[in-house]
Design a protein around this motif. Structure first.
Motif: not given
Length: 176
Positions: A69-78
């Protein structure tokens, strides 16, 4: 070619969600508006997690899911990673974003004089009002995080706090 949505569209959706639920549909019931906005974010988070992990094996434990969540997911969304991750190693994680994109446009009203309060008191009051208003725009991302983690098999509760605009923290409490 990957399908993407313009950042301005996502920003507009969040603004319209808060405006619609908090001021038009449930103006006297802020808790209900918050639950509805968070539920929409939850559904979006479930679907995004499915899309972003379809080529990956399942996560071995909840720490791996939180790191994703902190790395990949957040980078995709934000378009950036979380700035800081803290844990008490007992199922509570704090995800700190020092410049949360959806809070960067919030501003503090200029202090007014003449009502007997000092400029610093007015600034503190304005800051508190802005933080409270900004908190409404964090229901959707709380739902995103909870939805993604639920998809990963990590039941949790997610809340958010605004420290100093545009910084905020997302508190993830693992259930069970």
């Amino acid at each position: 070619m990957a399908r993407e949505v313009a950042e301005s569209c996502i920003d507009s959706i969040n603004l319209e969600l808060v405006h619609t639920y908090a001021t038009r549909l449930h103006p006297t019931k802020p808790e209900l508006a918050a639950r509805r906005i968070e539920a929409i974010g939850f559904q979006v988070g479930l679907q995004l997690a499915e899309r972003y992990t379809k080529e990956r094996p399942r996560f071995g434990d909840h720490l791996e899911a939180i790191k994703f969540i902190c790395k990949d997911f957040w980078a995709e969304v934000f378009k950036k990673q979380i700035d800081n991750l803290k844990t008490n190693h007992r199922g509570v994680f704090v995800l700190q974003d020092n410049r949360f994109r959806w809070l960067t446009r919030f501003s503090l009203d200029a202090p007014t004089s003449g009502n007997g309060t000092s400029s610093s008191e007015a600034n503190q009051a304005n800051s508190a009002r802005a933080s409270q208003a900004a908190g409404q725009y964090l229901y959707f991302p709380c739902g995103l995080i909870r939805g993604a983690l639920t998809n990963f098999g990590v039941p949790c509760a997610v809340s958010a706090e605004v420290s100093a605009l545009p910084a905020c923290s997302f508190i993830v409490r693992i259930k069970g």
